[in-house]
Design an enzyme around this catalytic site. Structure first.
Site, mmCIF file in Angstrom:
data_model
loop_
_atom_site.group_PDB
_atom_site.id
_atom_site.type_symbol
_atom_site.label_atom_id
_atom_site.label_comp_id
_atom_site.label_asym_id
_atom_site.label_seq_id
_atom_site.Cartn_x
_atom_site.Cartn_y
_atom_site.Cartn_z
ATOM 1 N N LYS A 1 18.112 -22.853 -83.908
ATOM 2 C CA LYS A 1 18.904 -23.749 -84.755
ATOM 3 C C LYS A 1 18.051 -24.861 -85.361
ATOM 4 O O LYS A 1 16.931 -25.112 -84.951
ATOM 5 C CB LYS A 1 20.060 -24.334 -83.938
ATOM 6 N N ARG B 1 23.021 -18.810 -74.962
ATOM 7 C CA ARG B 1 23.201 -17.840 -76.051
ATOM 8 C C ARG B 1 21.905 -17.823 -76.852
ATOM 9 O O ARG B 1 21.556 -18.817 -77.484
ATOM 10 C CB ARG B 1 24.385 -18.298 -76.905
#
Ligand code: 7PJ
Length: 255
Positions: free
Chosen positions: A203, A237
């Protein structure tokens, strides 16, 4: 939890797994690399992404869920749509992962009777607008309170506490400072009593901290996943399953 995108516009892998066959192959590889679950998503939630129709999302996701369930893979479905939840449950998914925390009409009902696990994530705004001006007076208190309320709503609908995991939603309506504050508060979030899921893989947070482009964020992502586990996350995740599993195993042996 390994990530498998079945989206032509996914930010992190550019839609390379858009075709069901490629997504299935990728999911089996992640399972073999040590993922306990694979998270299959058919709608990109990257900042600014356009929503997809129910039919399009169903067409992307359901064949993949069916094939993986047949292979004995524990499948999590990343969706905000009650229709997709219902179809994915019928197709054999084990977990429904909703970045919208089951706030869509009919979402709680879709999972309430199914016996699946649920992931409740915090998001401020919607994917289309969430990164425009994220604003909190007390990000940790507000996110923690939201997760507590949504988990309580699911429990009221008959979902056993043991089936619920919570997730602060890194990058979903958060600045770098908000993400850092939430990351440091993982032990506090874990003390609410639900397993905590953390998703930081590749991210912008990792890009901001390393100065790296998307395809160069693996090492930063592995470091963050390891630290998340050390800070009390029960599930991470990730895209880089093999590397993350190695890092966690080395830590477990040497700590
Ligand atoms: C997350 C997610 C996350 C949960 C995505 C991306 C964007 N589900 N789905 N937590 N992120 N529970 O992979 O960067 O952080 S999609």
């Amino acid at each position: 939890m390994g990530v498998v995108n079945v989206t032509p516009d996914s930010f992190s892998d550019g839609g390379r797994f858009a075709e069901p066959a490629r997504a299935i192959e990728q999911a089996l590889r992640l399972r073999d690399e040590g993922a306990d679950f694979v998270d299959v998503g058919g709608e990109s939630t990257r900042p600014g992404a356009a929503p997809v129709s129910d039919d399009e999302e169903l067409a992307r996701v359901i064949p993949v869920v069916e094939a993986l369930a047949r292979e004995g893979v524990a499948v999590s479905v990343d969706t905000m749509k009650p229709e997709v939840m219902t179809a994915a449950i019928a197709a054999g998914c084990a977990i429904v992962n909703d970045v919208n925390a089951f706030r869509a009409e009919g979402a709680v009902e879709a999972v309430a009777k199914a016996g699946v696990g649920v992931v409740v994530m915090h998001m401020q705004g919607t994917p289309a607008t969430m990164q425009k001006a994220p604003l909190y007076a007390d990000v940790v208190g507000e996110v923690g309170g939201f997760l507590r309320r949504r988990a309580a709503a699911l429990e009221s609908a008959g979902i056993a506490r043991e089936r619920i995991a919570v997730d602060p939603g890194f990058g979903f309506g958060k600045t770098l400072e908000h993400n850092v504050a939430l990351f440091r508060a993982l032990p506090q979030l874990a003390s609410m009593g639900y397993p905590v899921l953390a998703g930081v893989s590749r991210k912008r947070l990792i890009g901001d901290l390393t100065g790296r482009a998307l395809d160069e964020r693996s090492a930063g992502s592995v470091a963050a996943a390891l630290l998340a586990v050390q800070n009390g996350a029960s599930v991470v995740r990730v895209h880089d399953v093999k590397e993350t599993v190695d890092a966690i195993n080395v830590w477990l042996a040497l700590r």
